[in-house]
Design an enzyme around this catalytic site. Structure first.
Site, PDB file in Angstrom:
ATOM      1  N   LYS A 259      -5.846 -94.776 -65.223  1.00  0.00           N
ATOM      2  CA  LYS A 259      -5.653 -94.498 -66.652  1.00  0.00           C
ATOM      3  C   LYS A 259      -6.983 -94.642 -67.391  1.00  0.00           C
ATOM      4  CE  LYS A 259      -3.318 -96.310 -70.819  1.00  0.00           C
ATOM      5  NZ  LYS A 259      -2.322 -97.249 -71.376  1.00  0.00           N
ATOM      6  N   ASP A 264      -7.284 -97.064 -77.364  1.00  0.00           N
ATOM      7  CA  ASP A 264      -5.858 -96.872 -77.647  1.00  0.00           C
ATOM      8  C   ASP A 264      -5.509 -97.473 -79.008  1.00  0.00           C
ATOM      9  OD1 ASP A 264      -3.163 -96.479 -77.640  1.00  0.00           O
ATOM     10  OD2 ASP A 264      -2.716 -97.916 -76.030  1.00  0.00           O
ATOM     11  N   LYS A 271      -1.056 -99.137 -83.796  1.00  0.00           N
ATOM     12  CA  LYS A 271      -0.891-100.552 -83.442  1.00  0.00           C
ATOM     13  C   LYS A 271      -1.288-101.442 -84.614  1.00  0.00           C
ATOM     14  CE  LYS A 271      -2.112-100.224 -78.497  1.00  0.00           C
ATOM     15  NZ  LYS A 271      -0.923-100.796 -77.860  1.00  0.00           N
ATOM     16  N   ASP A 282      -8.603-100.062 -72.358  1.00  0.00           N
ATOM     17  CA  ASP A 282      -7.525 -99.221 -71.839  1.00  0.00           C
ATOM     18  C   ASP A 282      -7.998 -98.144 -70.854  1.00  0.00           C
ATOM     19  OD1 ASP A 282      -4.783 -99.166 -71.852  1.00  0.00           O
ATOM     20  OD2 ASP A 282      -4.604 -97.740 -73.511  1.00  0.00           O
ATOM     21  N   ASP A 341       2.320 -94.474 -78.795  1.00  0.00           N
ATOM     22  CA  ASP A 341       1.623 -95.603 -78.167  1.00  0.00           C
ATOM     23  C   ASP A 341       2.003 -95.751 -76.687  1.00  0.00           C
ATOM     24  OD1 ASP A 341      -0.151 -97.673 -78.052  1.00  0.00           O
ATOM     25  OD2 ASP A 341       1.148 -99.144 -79.041  1.00  0.00           O
ATOM     26  N   GLU A 343       1.216 -93.767 -74.402  1.00  0.00           N
ATOM     27  CA  GLU A 343       0.390 -92.599 -74.062  1.00  0.00           C
ATOM     28  C   GLU A 343      -0.092 -92.603 -72.619  1.00  0.00           C
ATOM     29  OE1 GLU A 343      -0.800 -95.320 -75.283  1.00  0.00           O
ATOM     30  OE2 GLU A 343      -2.479 -95.616 -73.924  1.00  0.00           O
ATOM     31  N   ARG A 345       1.389 -93.191 -69.794  1.00  0.00           N
ATOM     32  CA  ARG A 345       2.266 -92.464 -68.870  1.00  0.00           C
ATOM     33  C   ARG A 345       2.158 -90.949 -69.065  1.00  0.00           C
ATOM     34  NH1 ARG A 345       7.416 -95.690 -71.051  1.00  0.00           N
ATOM     35  NH2 ARG A 345       5.738 -97.160 -71.513  1.00  0.00           N
TER      36      ARG A 345
HETATM   37  N1  BES Z   1      -2.451 -99.800 -73.496  1.00  0.00           N
HETATM   38  C1  BES Z   1      -1.178-100.270 -73.876  1.00  0.00           C
HETATM   39  C2  BES Z   1      -0.686-101.440 -73.010  1.00  0.00           C
HETATM   40  C3  BES Z   1      -1.499-102.706 -73.080  1.00  0.00           C
HETATM   41  C4  BES Z   1      -1.150-103.711 -73.957  1.00  0.00           C
HETATM   42  C5  BES Z   1      -2.579-102.893 -72.248  1.00  0.00           C
HETATM   43  C6  BES Z   1      -1.898-104.874 -74.010  1.00  0.00           C
HETATM   44  C7  BES Z   1      -3.331-104.059 -72.303  1.00  0.00           C
HETATM   45  C8  BES Z   1      -2.987-105.058 -73.187  1.00  0.00           C
HETATM   46  C9  BES Z   1      -0.150 -99.146 -73.770  1.00  0.00           C
HETATM   47  O1  BES Z   1      -0.631 -97.868 -74.002  1.00  0.00           O
HETATM   48  C10 BES Z   1       0.910 -99.401 -74.790  1.00  0.00           C
HETATM   49  O2  BES Z   1       0.589 -99.380 -75.933  1.00  0.00           O
HETATM   50  N2  BES Z   1       2.136 -99.627 -74.339  1.00  0.00           N
HETATM   51  C11 BES Z   1       3.235 -99.877 -75.208  1.00  0.00           C
HETATM   52  C12 BES Z   1       4.408 -99.070 -74.713  1.00  0.00           C
HETATM   53  C13 BES Z   1       5.583 -99.022 -75.652  1.00  0.00           C
HETATM   54  C14 BES Z   1       5.221 -98.295 -76.925  1.00  0.00           C
HETATM   55  C15 BES Z   1       6.744 -98.325 -74.965  1.00  0.00           C
HETATM   56  C16 BES Z   1       3.534-101.364 -75.170  1.00  0.00           C
HETATM   57  O3  BES Z   1       3.391-101.974 -74.112  1.00  0.00           O
HETATM   58  O4  BES Z   1       3.840-101.920 -76.219  1.00  0.00           O
HETATM   59 ZN    ZN Z   2      -2.626 -97.589 -73.654  1.00  0.00          ZN
HETATM   60 MN    MN Z   3      -0.632 -97.363 -76.060  1.00  0.00          MN
END
Ligand code: BES
Ligand code: ZN
Ligand code: MN
Length: 494
Positions: A259, A264, A271, A282, A341, A343, A345
């Site tokens: 990834k 992000d 966020k 990220d 968010d 993203e 996947r």
């Molecule tokens: N990059 C984030 C996940 C992440 C969070 C990585 C903290 C490292 C530290 C990912 O893109 C994300 O934002 N995931 C969301 C998914 C949700 C919206 C379904 C999450 O985990 O809140």
């Molecule tokens: Zn992310």
């Molecule tokens: Mn994200």
């Protein structure tokens, strides 16, 4: 930090600091080249409870017995029967941090002898640990730069001539870890997709790897709707990097997918500040893939490797994708995009099916800082491992045991597929509405894009970036996964 072998006795070598590994209850003089007198002094210190030779315990002395070294650092390793290579790594990681704090640039150690491990294994672990622990990201420091002097030399005092390959291997591996740490620690506005693409090209050229950069027009032509969708809110163009290392037509082919979100923000589903502040991390998965290809080429592993890095920012610009949008992916499947968010996947869906269709690899492994849910589930000491393939899981767990880079399996049951079913498209990019098993539903989404190849997903959200330093890590990027997957590939290539 350079490593040299000093083929001299302890008493003939003079260094600013000597790190002496101490094993509990060990007749010190017997196993190592320390004489009875020193051995007795150490025993005395232990008896008087001045020094406890447990793992990660250090004790500084201003010279010991008749040693010529200015300072002697006793490094605890615990009991011989409980010794592991990871304990050696951590002990030397702590040791380097301590030497750094003394502002010394050079230290020495003797090569620990143990009945449980070969000198080659001990050497690799000690060099890995000492180098990993010495890492500092000082690029943007101007104020106290000279305070942050880094160790530049470790001398290993030994007459063993078989260890030079282990030293070389450990240097290659840790330099690759540093490549990831540096990339992760650099600010997002510097390490854009274009920057990472150019760096990949440079590294590939130096090592004779094939490197293909697919630009935005080519990504459009290939109909990678996931990657394109995410990139729409950013002023930076996306990039899809393909690295190929092919030493042997007859060998297995493994595809690694990382990834590569260079920042992000969450996109339109922006966020909050504390969720966003570390989101330069990220792209750790992509950086790790680049570093593993570097390592494999330098170690000349007998295995074909494909590295795929979908790279883009996730930003909320005026052109950004909107919740409710439909994205048509490289596979042809349609995604109902309900949360910008989620993203990671989206870009991985294109990369995974691209890997399977174009390279027909024997196995695919992806690395992604994919979900906050994985951090909730496992914390920061283990990455989440999800796969339907029991054999692949076993192989990754074995490499994990060997390298000390921990992974923990989470169950990828078929039942989770219904959580990512969409009412109007093939899948949706959010899971259970109550947030149940978020790491697994993300993996379940990804599984829609791998048809038949054995595939494993590593969620490194908790392990890629350290909020507090450990024995072998500093604040920030950790480089998690480089040693793990290189070991996996090494085992595969046998
Ligand atoms: N990059 C984030 C996940 C992440 C969070 C990585 C903290 C490292 C530290 C990912 O893109 C994300 O934002 N995931 C969301 C998914 C949700 C919206 C379904 C999450 O985990 O809140
Ligand atoms: Zn992310
Ligand atoms: Mn994200």
């Amino acid at each position: 930090m350079d490593i040299e072998i000093l083929n001299r006795s302890l008493f003939e070598s003079k260094t600013p600091l000597l790190a002496l590994p101490v094993i509990e209850n060990q007749e010190y003089g017997e196993l190592n080249e320390v004489n009875d007198k020193l051995s007795n002094v150490i025993k005395e210190l232990i008896k008087d409870k001045e020094f406890d030779p447990k793992p990660n315990q250090l004790y500084l002395l201003n010279t010991l017995g008749n040693l010529p070294h200015k300072k002697v650092l006793l490094v605890g390793l615990g009991k011989e029967e409980e010794l592991t290579l990871e304990k050696i790594r951590q002990a030397y990681g702590s040791c380097s941090k301590f030497v750094n704090s003394l502002k010394l640039k050079h230290y020495s150690t003797i090569l620990l002898k143990s009945k449980r491990f070969k000198p080659e294994e001990i050497t690799q672990a000690l060099v890995e640990g000492s180098r990993l622990g010495s890492y500092q990201f000082t690029k943007f420091r101007t104020k106290d730069k000279d305070q942050l002097t880094k160790i530049n030399l470790l001398s290993i005092i030994t007459s063993n001539k078989e260890i030079s390959n282990s030293i070389k291997k450990a240097i290659i591996l840790t330099d690759s870890v540093f490549l990831v740490r540096d990339l992760v620690n650099n600010p997002s506005s510097l390490k854009t997709p274009t920057y990472i693409g150019e760096l990949s090209k440079k590294i590939a050229k130096e090592l004779g790897l094939k490197c293909t950069l697919l630009n935005k027009a080519q990504i459009e032509k290939l109909k990678m709707g996931g990657l394109l969708g995410v990139s729409k809110g950013s002023s930076q163009p996306p990039l899809f990097v393909i690295l190929e290392y092919r030493p042997n037509k007859k060998a297995k082919t493994i595809a690694l997918v990382g990834k590569g979100i260079t920042f992000d923000s969450g996109g339109i589903n922006l966020k909050p500040w504390d969720g966003m502040k570390d989101m330069k991390e990220d792209m750790a998965g992509a950086a790790t893939v680049l570093a593993i290809l570097r390592t494999a080429a330098m170690l000349r592993l007998n295995i074909n490797l494909i590295g795929l890095m979908p790279l883009t920012e996730n930003m909320p610009g005026g052109g950004a994708m909107k919740p409710g949008d439909i994205l048509t992916t490289y596979s042809g499947k349609n995604i109902e995009m309900l949360h910008s968010d989620a993203e990671g996947r989206l870009i991985l869906s294109d990369a995974l099916s691209f890997a399977e269709k174009n390279f027909k690899p024997d196995k695919i492994i992806d690395l992604a800082t994919l979900t906050g849910a994985c951090i909730i589930a496992l914390g920061t000491q283990a990455a989440g491992l999800m796969s339907k393939n029991k054999e692949l899981v076993k192989e990754i767990l074995k490499a994990s045991e060997e390298t000390g880079e921990r992974v923990w399996e989470l169950p990828l049951y078929d039942e989770f597929k219904k959580d990512v079913e969409s009412s109007i498209a093939d899948v949706k990019n959010i899971g259970n509405p109550k947030g149940y098993a978020g790491a697994i539903t993300a993996a379940s989404f990804l599984s829609e894009f791998v048809e038949k190849t054995p595939w494993a997903h590593l969620d490194i959200a908790g392990t890629a970036f350290a909020e507090e330093p450990g024995p072998c890590t500093a604040l920030g990027g950790t480089g998690f996964g480089v040693r793990l997957l290189t070991q996996f590939l090494l085992n595969e290539s046998k």
